[in-house]
Design a protein around this motif. Structure first.
Motif: not given
Length: 236
Positions: A38, A129, A131, A134
């Motif tokens: 990610e 949780t 993102t 973020d």
């Protein structure tokens, strides 16, 4: 359309030109792989993952060897947890040339977990949780010396440090390991064993073992009594 760049685009571009070196510390290899996929080493994020670790000893070794800008640190780790990593890495955090900063990234949103790692020296605490975008933003902010918290977690820290009184000792809670406390809270919130296993990246059998240990240590008979016990202590 003109070729002008908006302020937001300029900020992204500036961050992309800058490299923030990160070490991932989490005892779940698949989760580390997911985070790296990610936010990992791409021009789009400006984050370079320079090392990984799955327990306290590995974490201290990798942090010492790589001296990253930011460590993404799980709270619950084999060998003593995130607080032990912070304690053993304390000398690195105060390095003159480039301090190592720590950002807790955990599934737990329990007040004592948040307060524990912040007292230990972490610069922020976000839950899993969050993102990807973020999280990248949080990494850059922590690298710059800012404190970063999810809004609810920030309240825990403010409340804790606003009080001059030491928190009362709960001998019953002290009997539980960090992982057992985590399972306890999720059980008390009504999660099924399969849901807990998925959230904590452990097997259903391991969840059952933790629940049995909690019931035995607290001298409770079933999950209903456990829920009442947790609710009375405002753990839910």
């Amino acid at each position: 359309m003109s070729g002008e760049t908006s302020p937001g685009q300029r900020a992204v571009s500036q961050e992309a030109d800058r490299r923030v070196r990160v070490v991932l510390v989490d005892d779940h290899r698949m989760f580390r792989a997911g985070v790296q996929a990610e936010i990992g080493d791409t021009p789009a994020t400006g984050v370079e993952v320079v090392g990984e670790a799955g327990d306290v000893d590995q974490a201290v070794t990798v942090i010492t060897a790589t001296r990253p800008d930011v460590v993404l640190l799980d709270v619950h780790l084999p060998g003593g947890g995130g607080v032990e990593v912070l304690r053993r890495s304390a000398s690195l955090m105060g390095a003159i040339d480039r301090p190592v900063r720590f950002l807790a990234l955990s599934v737990s949103d329990a007040a004592e977990d948040v307060i524990g790692v912040i007292r230990g020296g972490a610069r922020g605490y976000v839950t899993k949780t969050i993102t990807g975008s973020d999280l990248v933003n949080a990494i850059f902010r922590v690298a710059d010396g800012d404190a970063v918290f999810s809004p609810r977690l920030a309240g825990f820290v403010l409340d804790a440090f606003a009080s001059t009184d030491a928190p009362p000792v709960d001998e019953d809670m002290d009997r539980l390991t960090q992982r057992e406390r985590e399972v306890l809270r999720l059980i008390a919130r009504g999660y099924a064993y399969k849901e807990i296993a998925k959230q904590l990246f452990i097997s259903v059998k391991t969840v059952e073992s933790h629940v049995s240990a909690v019931l035995r240590k607290l001298q409770l008979s079933n999950r209903h009594e456990l829920t009442r016990w947790a609710t009375a202590r405002r753990l839910v």
